[in-house]
Write an enzyme that holds these catalytic residues in place. Structure first.
Site, short mmCIF file in Angstrom:
data_model
loop_
_atom_site.label_atom_id
_atom_site.label_comp_id
_atom_site.label_asym_id
_atom_site.label_seq_id
_atom_site.Cartn_x
_atom_site.Cartn_y
_atom_site.Cartn_z
N GLY A 70 -8.63 9.37 15.83
CA GLY A 70 -8.03 10.66 16.68
C GLY A 70 -8.83 11.13 17.60
O GLY A 70 -10.18 10.75 18.00
N TYR A 71 -8.21 11.67 18.73
CA TYR A 71 -9.10 12.32 19.57
C TYR A 71 -8.48 13.89 19.96
O TYR A 71 -7.45 14.25 19.25
CB TYR A 71 -8.94 11.81 20.94
CG TYR A 71 -7.75 11.76 21.58
CD1 TYR A 71 -7.47 12.61 22.83
CD2 TYR A 71 -6.51 11.12 21.15
CE1 TYR A 71 -6.39 12.65 23.50
CE2 TYR A 71 -5.29 11.19 21.98
CZ TYR A 71 -5.20 11.97 22.92
OH TYR A 71 -4.26 12.30 23.59
N ASP A 358 -17.55 6.10 15.11
CA ASP A 358 -16.74 5.47 16.28
C ASP A 358 -15.44 4.83 16.17
O ASP A 358 -14.72 4.71 17.10
CB ASP A 358 -17.78 4.77 16.82
CG ASP A 358 -19.02 5.35 17.48
OD1 ASP A 358 -18.89 6.10 18.50
OD2 ASP A 358 -20.23 4.94 16.87
N GLU A 397 -13.77 2.50 26.92
CA GLU A 397 -14.24 3.44 25.30
C GLU A 397 -13.61 2.84 24.36
O GLU A 397 -14.17 2.89 23.26
CB GLU A 397 -13.78 4.87 25.84
CG GLU A 397 -14.19 5.86 24.78
CD GLU A 397 -13.56 7.23 24.84
OE1 GLU A 397 -14.08 8.35 24.24
OE2 GLU A 397 -12.49 7.79 25.40
N CYS A 813 -5.18 13.71 -9.88
CA CYS A 813 -4.77 14.67 -8.94
C CYS A 813 -3.38 15.13 -9.43
O CYS A 813 -3.24 15.97 -10.18
CB CYS A 813 -4.36 13.83 -7.74
SG CYS A 813 -4.42 14.45 -6.08
N HIS A 938 -10.41 11.44 -7.17
CA HIS A 938 -9.90 10.13 -7.22
C HIS A 938 -10.64 9.10 -7.50
O HIS A 938 -11.19 8.50 -6.61
CB HIS A 938 -8.99 10.11 -5.90
CG HIS A 938 -8.02 10.75 -5.67
ND1 HIS A 938 -6.65 10.40 -6.04
CD2 HIS A 938 -7.68 11.90 -5.06
CE1 HIS A 938 -5.62 11.10 -5.59
NE2 HIS A 938 -6.41 12.21 -5.14
N GLU A 940 -10.27 6.14 -8.61
CA GLU A 940 -9.64 4.66 -8.26
C GLU A 940 -9.61 4.42 -6.82
O GLU A 940 -9.46 3.39 -6.30
CB GLU A 940 -8.00 4.82 -8.63
CG GLU A 940 -6.98 5.66 -7.65
CD GLU A 940 -7.25 7.29 -7.90
OE1 GLU A 940 -6.34 7.73 -7.19
OE2 GLU A 940 -8.07 7.72 -8.63
#
Length: 973
Positions: A70-71, A358, A397, A813, A938, A940
């Site tokens: 993401g950004y 990154d 980038e 969960c 979790h 697994e």
């Protein structure tokens, strides 16, 4: 939105936001007062960033794909007489997956094949979506805008995906002949395209389309853009099999038409006795006339940005607080990053879990070290100064980000290009044309990279009337690049974590800008309310190629200890983030005079910093220089936990790492403070100033110990039921873990039990998996539990299974939440808690440290006394007991199996070490005889070492949690 090909299994998500600039001196206080400079009739940037990510993450979490990239771009500025920025935000969501070769080419649809819609019903949404999204926001009718907004239903889409998966996994028996997603235009686009691509025509009956609004007109039924639907063709001979799969997955479907050899599209309406559509395919899909556009080139009036007079400390603090640069923790921790069990590199780095990765890396399977990498690139504000440069920098980038993974060659990288532009705004069309040309016809061909996919939005402008005057904000031309690539070895992914345990080392600065040091469009310029004149650019692609090839060679030979690229904020941000990730001080000496130091540290040309062993320094510098890359030895680590900067040997800046890290974390803290539980946000914010040894591992066993030798020699594979209900999304990785432990894992849907297709008598193990059964609308696991408790067949099956002394059960969960509701059926479970909403009031995706307590649990046998991290992903995991007495009785009976501990190994209720606020850190319990174990974490998803966000270097193939599954196998003999 995005097409999911037949057989595709998207495994990684992208989320990106651009919002109006929030970086003003007291912007956080201004937010709280709702003083945004605009009338409240316009949604504020704060509202968008508080609410928008939660909706995106909630869909992602419930559907069940890891969100790994993401950004966050924050920008708004007066430029050339106009207000430029992101009052209309950008959000990108997508992913990558694998597809079998036999599913790449679509075959012809035969006349008589049935045409179906699967998924959710038609609703009066998305109508006019194409028209509204092409208008300047605020210029259309309010009702049209509202009618264009999609509603989410991830649980239905999850059921559709399970149907698709069940079908393509049948191989040559796959009943699906052709498939198409439903997007823009709704069924009016999807169904005609389906038959057109299959070389057929189609007859459709409008009233067979499932609808939740009986008042919709034929046009509204045919054209609405309700999501979570697919259209597909199924041969008549395969129809019964397809129906059976849909029934098992509880996935709605409808046969809405039939393929014809006559190339016509006919839509009949039996209710109104009309034919709303009846026309030849050649008219519908005929070649449209070419569009001719004229674009005008405008030269912006710019003013120079002088930085030499700026104070280094003040500038660094401003930049570290800027939302584009600051910690994105408030965005990262609300999105599930471990679901699927194939994630080798997420955003969080090292023992302190700092969000500075990154790129993202996933494995191709549960038994391979091959994988795929994904990264993003965008430098959108640069387009105001030089649009082609902004495109080239976005590509650059993306490449410097994905270069952290182990890639064979640059030409293996593929790109997705998402273009956003305020079409029709003076000068913007020309910028779009020149940037597309620069990227698609010049740069990428020179790099040998293809751009096979992308999307666009040509309406990046917002207008409104505040009652006094008309106002507008226009976004810059915005190219958002996503890069994808096969990875040779996921274990070789480089991270920004500086290593203090590798002996003497040096930091090398790799300057792909070749000394240009242009500050135009930089964050430094933005926080000083300026854009400047000359912006960074990628003039020489061969330098980028040489950088990439040399970096990969050094990675393969193990010569690089840490890596981080230079981007927003410049070299100084690259270095500080590496210091944060390694919790270690750095001493940097820049070979520039103090007057030129600001320009050197804050320019955002392409580049990177690597940590290498001191003995290799001269050799590696020469390697890069031979490749045309300027490489500078700029410093080393220090023992004082200080960030020290020198100019030609003279100390000009020194500050404790913890102080700068808290400044960097403050923006994320303020957002979480407004959005989540304020106390939790404060507890997390204080971490940077506290002595913290980081995550650690201490095991009472050897993960590689061969504990199943007799079982392996016998070849026996006892059957374990991997149980799921609609909405469960963690069953595949659970099956993989038990398969590795020499079980035969069988997929068992609750519909199999309820209909009698499957009984539990033939199983020795029952595993209830994680996810969002029934979308959790009835509370954590309660809907799932009630399908058992209120159905006599199911209740008898489960009660009998739990009473069989040779069986074991595991609930993880959502499965943990569900089994906790079955206390009446499970002997020795009377003290168990229920699980309620997290104390943080938010979904928590973490990599948390737990301690394994001594308990009767057969699954945790031989593991007591150990501590190790584990994946956490839940919104309702806080253990709530009926009374303090019940909690005391559970603990006295020794039935607590797992507790959260802090990094000092103390049982904790403090956030985020205890992510859900469970009393006493309780997050795993068992029955009195130890045959039933419940846990919110979790195991697994981390049974292999490479699945762990961080793990000790001495681990081999197995992660620490593999022992749990081996214990189950040893128990059944």
């Amino acid at each position: 939105e995005g097409a999911v090909g037949l057989g595709a299994k998207p495994k990684a998500g992208l989320v990106g936001f651009s919002v109006s600039n929030l970086c003003i001196p007291n912007f956080l206080q201004a937010w709280e007062k709702e003083d945004y400079g605009y009338p409240n009739r316009i949604v504020s940037a704060l509202d968008i960033m508080l609410e928008g990510p939660i909706g995106g993450a909630a869909f992602n979490n419930e559907f069940g794909r890891p969100n790994l990239c993401g950004y966050f771009r924050s920008f708004e500025l007066n430029f050339d007489g106009c207000r430029r920025g992101y009052h209309k935000p950008i959000m990108i969501a997508g992913g990558h997956g694998n597809i079998r070769s036999e599913h790449v080419q679509k075959k012809n649809i035969e006349s008589g094949d049935k045409l179906l819609v699967i998924g959710g019903p038609a609703m009066l949404i998305g109508l006019g979506g194409g028209a509204a999204s092409s208008m300047k926001a605020g210029s259309s009718d309010v009702d049209l805008d509202f009618g264009s907004v999609q509603r989410q239903n991830p649980e239905i889409e999850r059921r559709c995906q399970e149907v698709i998966d069940q079908c393509w996994q049948l191989g040559e028996e796959n009943p699906i002949a052709f498939i198409h997603d439903v997007g823009a235009g709704g069924l009016s686009n999807a169904l005609p395209e389906l038959v057109k691509d299959g070389g057929a025509g189609g007859n459709f009956e409008l009233r067979k389309i499932p609808s939740d609004d009986l008042g919709m007109s034929p046009m509204e039924i045919w054209c609405n853009e309700a999501q979570e639907r697919y259209v597909l063709a199924v041969a008549g001979k395969n129809l019964d099999r397809f129906k059976a799969i849909c029934a098992r997955e509880r996935c709605p479907y409808a046969i809405v038409g039939e393929a014809t050899a006559n190339l016509m599209i006919r839509v009949s309406d039996t209710l109104l006795n009309t034919s709303p559509v009846d026309l030849p395919m050649s008219i519908l899909f005929g070649k449209p006339p070419r569009i001719h556009l004229e674009a005008e080139t405008l030269s912006a009036r710019t003013s120079p940005f002088f930085a030499d007079h700026l104070d280094l400390r003040n500038s660094l603090e401003k930049i570290l607080r800027h939302p584009t640069v600051a910690s994105k923790s408030f965005l990262v921790t609300i999105g599930d990053r471990s679901v699927g069990g194939m994630v080798a590199r997420d955003q969080m780095i090292g023992p302190w879990q700092v969000p500075v990765a990154d790129c993202a890396v996933t494995t191709t399977s549960y038994d391979s070290y091959h994988g795929e990498a994904m990264a993003m690139g965008e430098r959108t504000p640069l387009a105001l100064l030089n649009a082609p440069a902004s495109g080239r920098m976005a590509i650059g980038e993306a490449i410097t980000n994905i270069a952290a993974s182990r890639i064979a060659k640059l030409s293996d990288v593929c790109l997705s290009a998402n273009w956003m532009c305020a079409a029709g705004t003076p000068g913007e069309d020309e910028k779009l044309y020149s940037t597309v040309k620069a990227v698609g016809m010049e740069l990428c061909p020179r790099l040998g990279i293809g751009i096979p996919v992308g999307k666009d939005s040509m309406s990046m402008s917002t207008i409104w009337d505040d009652g006094i005057e008309s106002k507008s904000v226009t976004a810059p031309l915005s190219l958002i690049v996503s890069a994808f690539c096969p990875v040779l070895d996921v274990r070789s992914t480089l991270t920004p974590q500086l290593r203090f345990d590798k002996g003497e080392s040096r930091l090398l600065f790799l300057d792909l800008g070749q000394g240009a040091n242009r500050l135009g469009g930089s964050i430094l310029a933005q926080v000083n309310n300026c854009m400047g004149e000359e912006c960074p650019d990628l003039e020489n692609p061969s330098v980028l190629q040489g950088f990439f090839d040399t970096l990969q060679d050094l990675n393969q030979s193990g010569d690089i200890l840490a890596y981080h690229d230079r981007s927003d904020g410049g070299l100084i941000v690259t270095l500080t983030e590496m210091s944060f990730a390694g919790r270690v001080g750095i001493t940097i000496d820049i070979a520039q005079s103090a007057s030129k130091l600001i320009t050197t540290l804050f320019n955002e040309e392409l580049g990177a910093v690597i940590q290498i062993r001191s003995k290799d320094c001269s050799k590696i510098v020469e390697r890069f220089r031979e490749a045309g890359v300027i490489a500078w030895d700029i410093g080393t680590l220090n023992n004082d936990d200080l960030i020290c900067i020198k100019a030609r040997g003279k100390l000009v800046f020194t500050e404790p790492r913890s102080n700068l890290e808290q400044i960097w974390a403050e923006t994320s803290y303020r957002m979480a403070d407004l959005r989540d539980n304020s106390e939790c946000a404060k507890e997390e914010f204080s971490k940077a100033l506290v002595s913290d040894p980081g995550l650690s591992v201490g095991l009472s066993y050897d993960p590689e110990e061969k504990v199943l030798a007799p079982a392996i020699l016998s070849g026996a594979k006892p059957r374990v039921a991997i149980l799921r209900e609609q909405g469960v999304n963690g069953h595949v990785e659970m099956a993989a873990a038990f398969d590795k432990a020499m079980f035969s894992s069988l997929d068992v849907h609750m519909s199999d039990i309820l209909t009698g297709r499957v009984g539990l008598d033939g199983f020795v193990g029952l595993v209830a998996c994680g996810g969002f059964s029934y979308g959790d609308v009835l509370g954590a696991g309660q809907g799932w539990a009630r399908t058992i408790l209120f159905n006599s067949r199911a209740r008898d099956q489960f009660e009998h299974f739990f009473r069989r002394s040779e069986t074991f059960s595991l609930g993880v969960c959502n499965g943990c939440q569900m089994l906790s509701q079955l206390r009446d059926l499970i002997p020795g479970s009377q003290f168990w808690p229920e699980f309620k909403r997290n104390r943080s009031e938010q979904f928590e995706a973490r990599f948390s440290l737990v301690k394994i307590e001594k308990s009767p649990s057969i699954l945790l046998d031989t593991m007591s006394g150990s501590h190790l991290p584990i994946a956490i992903a839940h919104g309702e995991g806080r253990a709530q007991f009926r009374s303090a007495v019940a909690k005391k009785q559970l603990e006295t009976a020794g039935l607590v199996g797992i507790r959260f501990v802090d990094n000092n190994l103390q049982i904790t209720s403090t956030y985020p070490a205890n992510p859900n606020g469970s009393p006493g850190g309780i997050t795993g319990v068992c029955s009195e005889d130890g045959r039933v174990t419940l846990m919110m974490p979790h195991p697994e998803r981390v049974f292999r070492a490479v699945q762990n966000s961080w793990y000790p270097e001495n681990w081999g193939e197995n992660g620490g949690w593999m022992r749990l599954f081996l214990n189950a196998r040893r128990f059944v003999g």
